[in-house]
Design a protein around this motif. Structure first.
Motif, PDB file in Angstrom:
ATOM      1  N   GLU A   9       0.813  -1.325   0.013  1.00 44.82           N
ATOM      2  CA  GLU A   9      -0.084  -0.083   0.103  1.00 44.82           C
ATOM      3  C   GLU A   9       0.920   1.176  -0.119  1.00 44.82           C
ATOM      4  O   GLU A   9       0.528   2.194  -0.492  1.00 44.82           O
ATOM      5  N   THR A  10       1.925   1.181   0.976  1.00 50.63           N
ATOM      6  CA  THR A  10       2.816   2.295   0.825  1.00 50.63           C
ATOM      7  C   THR A  10       3.516   2.619  -0.619  1.00 50.63           C
ATOM      8  O   THR A  10       3.555   3.719  -0.850  1.00 50.63           O
ATOM      9  N   LYS A  11       4.017   1.399  -1.203  1.00 55.44           N
ATOM     10  CA  LYS A  11       4.453   1.646  -2.664  1.00 55.44           C
ATOM     11  C   LYS A  11       3.721   2.488  -3.443  1.00 55.44           C
ATOM     12  O   LYS A  11       3.935   3.239  -4.450  1.00 55.44           O
ATOM     13  N   TYR A  12       2.431   1.948  -3.482  1.00 55.81           N
ATOM     14  CA  TYR A  12       1.316   2.179  -4.637  1.00 55.81           C
ATOM     15  C   TYR A  12       0.766   3.820  -4.137  1.00 55.81           C
ATOM     16  O   TYR A  12       0.580   4.632  -5.141  1.00 55.81           O
ATOM     17  N   LYS A  13       0.940   4.038  -2.807  1.00 56.48           N
ATOM     18  CA  LYS A  13       0.521   5.364  -2.533  1.00 56.48           C
ATOM     19  C   LYS A  13       1.605   6.536  -2.908  1.00 56.48           C
ATOM     20  O   LYS A  13       1.569   7.640  -3.403  1.00 56.48           O
ATOM     21  N   THR A  14       2.947   5.976  -2.907  1.00 57.39           N
ATOM     22  CA  THR A  14       4.272   6.737  -3.220  1.00 57.39           C
ATOM     23  C   THR A  14       4.082   6.866  -4.730  1.00 57.39           C
ATOM     24  O   THR A  14       4.253   8.147  -5.126  1.00 57.39           O
ATOM     25  N   ILE A  15       3.758   5.983  -5.608  1.00 59.80           N
ATOM     26  CA  ILE A  15       3.455   6.113  -6.911  1.00 59.80           C
ATOM     27  C   ILE A  15       2.299   7.417  -7.238  1.00 59.80           C
ATOM     28  O   ILE A  15       2.512   8.041  -8.003  1.00 59.80           O
ATOM     29  N   GLU A  16       1.158   7.143  -6.407  1.00 61.05           N
ATOM     30  CA  GLU A  16       0.200   7.976  -6.556  1.00 61.05           C
ATOM     31  C   GLU A  16       0.553   9.507  -6.350  1.00 61.05           C
ATOM     32  O   GLU A  16       0.183  10.311  -7.130  1.00 61.05           O
ATOM     33  N   MET A  17       1.196   9.665  -5.213  1.00 62.45           N
ATOM     34  CA  MET A  17       1.664  10.943  -4.979  1.00 62.45           C
ATOM     35  C   MET A  17       2.722  11.509  -6.053  1.00 62.45           C
ATOM     36  O   MET A  17       2.692  12.836  -6.470  1.00 62.45           O
ATOM     37  N   GLY A  21       2.283  14.795  -8.588  1.00 59.30           N
ATOM     38  CA  GLY A  21       3.098  16.140  -8.759  1.00 59.30           C
ATOM     39  C   GLY A  21       4.068  16.441  -7.302  1.00 59.30           C
ATOM     40  O   GLY A  21       4.788  17.557  -7.346  1.00 59.30           O
ATOM     41  N   TYR A  22       3.821  15.518  -6.492  1.00 55.20           N
ATOM     42  CA  TYR A  22       4.625  15.638  -5.225  1.00 55.20           C
ATOM     43  C   TYR A  22       6.301  15.586  -5.311  1.00 55.20           C
ATOM     44  O   TYR A  22       6.646  14.568  -6.403  1.00 55.20           O
ATOM     45  N   THR A  23       6.834  16.079  -4.707  1.00 58.02           N
ATOM     46  CA  THR A  23       8.325  15.944  -4.780  1.00 58.02           C
ATOM     47  C   THR A  23       8.872  14.710  -3.942  1.00 58.02           C
ATOM     48  O   THR A  23       8.036  14.271  -3.105  1.00 58.02           O
ATOM     49  N   VAL A  24      10.011  14.297  -3.962  1.00 64.38           N
ATOM     50  CA  VAL A  24      10.381  13.105  -3.519  1.00 64.38           C
ATOM     51  C   VAL A  24      10.518  13.417  -2.006  1.00 64.38           C
ATOM     52  O   VAL A  24      10.103  12.333  -0.967  1.00 64.38           O
ATOM     53  N   LYS A  25      10.963  14.626  -1.514  1.00 67.09           N
ATOM     54  CA  LYS A  25      11.139  14.858  -0.129  1.00 67.09           C
ATOM     55  C   LYS A  25       9.566  14.953   0.502  1.00 67.09           C
ATOM     56  O   LYS A  25       9.401  14.461   1.658  1.00 67.09           O
ATOM     57  N   GLU A  26       8.643  15.475  -0.152  1.00 67.82           N
ATOM     58  CA  GLU A  26       7.428  15.490   0.276  1.00 67.82           C
ATOM     59  C   GLU A  26       6.683  14.192   0.816  1.00 67.82           C
ATOM     60  O   GLU A  26       6.193  13.841   1.757  1.00 67.82           O
ATOM     61  N   ILE A  27       6.960  13.210  -0.449  1.00 71.82           N
ATOM     62  CA  ILE A  27       6.618  11.937  -0.451  1.00 71.82           C
ATOM     63  C   ILE A  27       7.207  11.279   0.733  1.00 71.82           C
ATOM     64  O   ILE A  27       6.553  10.477   1.448  1.00 71.82           O
ATOM     65  N   MET A  28       8.462  11.372   1.016  1.00 69.32           N
ATOM     66  CA  MET A  28       9.023  10.664   2.031  1.00 69.32           C
ATOM     67  C   MET A  28       8.667  11.346   3.546  1.00 69.32           C
ATOM     68  O   MET A  28       8.473  10.262   4.260  1.00 69.32           O
ATOM     69  N   GLU A  29       8.252  12.530   3.745  1.00 66.48           N
ATOM     70  CA  GLU A  29       7.843  12.934   4.806  1.00 66.48           C
ATOM     71  C   GLU A  29       6.561  12.372   5.166  1.00 66.48           C
ATOM     72  O   GLU A  29       5.959  12.106   6.257  1.00 66.48           O
ATOM     73  N   ALA A  30       5.665  12.455   4.204  1.00 65.43           N
ATOM     74  CA  ALA A  30       4.231  12.071   4.318  1.00 65.43           C
ATOM     75  C   ALA A  30       3.918  10.547   4.621  1.00 65.43           C
ATOM     76  O   ALA A  30       3.373  10.104   5.566  1.00 65.43           O
ATOM     77  N   LEU A  31       4.986   9.732   4.100  1.00 67.88           N
ATOM     78  CA  LEU A  31       4.750   8.145   4.308  1.00 67.88           C
ATOM     79  C   LEU A  31       5.840   7.673   5.057  1.00 67.88           C
ATOM     80  O   LEU A  31       5.858   6.492   5.230  1.00 67.88           O
ATOM     81  N   ASN A  32       6.564   8.678   5.799  1.00 62.18           N
ATOM     82  CA  ASN A  32       7.919   7.950   6.656  1.00 62.18           C
ATOM     83  C   ASN A  32       8.799   7.132   5.873  1.00 62.18           C
ATOM     84  O   ASN A  32       8.965   5.902   6.426  1.00 62.18           O
ATOM     85  N   ILE A  33       9.236   7.541   4.806  1.00 59.55           N
ATOM     86  CA  ILE A  33      10.224   6.592   4.078  1.00 59.55           C
ATOM     87  C   ILE A  33      11.406   7.261   4.229  1.00 59.55           C
ATOM     88  O   ILE A  33      11.884   8.544   4.243  1.00 59.55           O
ATOM     89  N   LYS A  34      12.323   6.395   4.695  1.00 56.10           N
ATOM     90  CA  LYS A  34      13.790   6.783   5.026  1.00 56.10           C
ATOM     91  C   LYS A  34      14.704   7.264   4.092  1.00 56.10           C
ATOM     92  O   LYS A  34      15.644   8.133   4.476  1.00 56.10           O
ATOM     93  N   ASN A  35      14.612   6.809   2.825  1.00 49.58           N
ATOM     94  CA  ASN A  35      15.704   6.813   1.732  1.00 49.58           C
ATOM     95  C   ASN A  35      15.089   7.332   0.483  1.00 49.58           C
ATOM     96  O   ASN A  35      14.019   6.693   0.002  1.00 49.58           O
ATOM     97  N   SER A  36      15.564   8.415  -0.152  1.00 47.64           N
ATOM     98  CA  SER A  36      14.871   8.927  -1.238  1.00 47.64           C
ATOM     99  C   SER A  36      15.187   8.036  -2.514  1.00 47.64           C
ATOM    100  O   SER A  36      14.396   7.964  -3.488  1.00 47.64           O
ATOM    101  N   THR A  37      16.217   7.188  -2.446  1.00 42.25           N
ATOM    102  CA  THR A  37      16.504   6.404  -3.587  1.00 42.25           C
ATOM    103  C   THR A  37      15.550   5.325  -3.426  1.00 42.25           C
ATOM    104  O   THR A  37      14.888   4.834  -4.770  1.00 42.25           O
ATOM    105  N   GLN A  38      14.853   4.928  -2.473  1.00 39.51           N
ATOM    106  CA  GLN A  38      13.546   3.820  -2.475  1.00 39.51           C
ATOM    107  C   GLN A  38      12.576   4.404  -3.319  1.00 39.51           C
ATOM    108  O   GLN A  38      11.909   3.572  -3.919  1.00 39.51           O
TER     109      GLN A  38
END
Length: 104
Positions: A9-17, A21-38
């Protein structure tokens, strides 16, 4: 360093965001993802049509059709075709070497 594992679900939510048009940093903060490479890796998989990878366990690579049952028929056929293409390339190289080393 703790190794992270994210839900499908997190992976698909990342794709939706990312599509929204969300930036990688915004996605990381919203979904609590630790690494931008992911995020970038998931996005690349999505763009390349490799969404079956979202279901794989960490560190597992199902290159030779030993994938999860969630693979669609189309994705399974794509994997089979890649495998056949690799086999054909190997056979062509073998024949070329055979002609080179054992001329008639």
């Amino acid at each position: 360093m703790k190794i992270m594992s994210y839900s499908i679900e997190t992976k698909y939510k990342t794709i939706e965001m990312k599509e929204a048009g969300y930036t990688v940093k915004e996605i990381m903060e919203a979904l609590n993802i630790k690494n931008s490479t992911q995020v970038k890796t998931w996005w690349r998989w999505y763009r390349n049509g490799e969404t079956y990878r979202f279901y794989q366990q960490r560190g597992k690579q199902y290159t030779y059709g030993k994938g999860v049952k969630e693979l669609s028929e189309v994705e399974q056929l794509k994997l089979d075709n890649k495998k056949k293409d690799i086999e054909i390339d190997i056979l062509k190289k073998y024949k070329e070497l055979e002609r080179k080393w054992y001329p008639k």
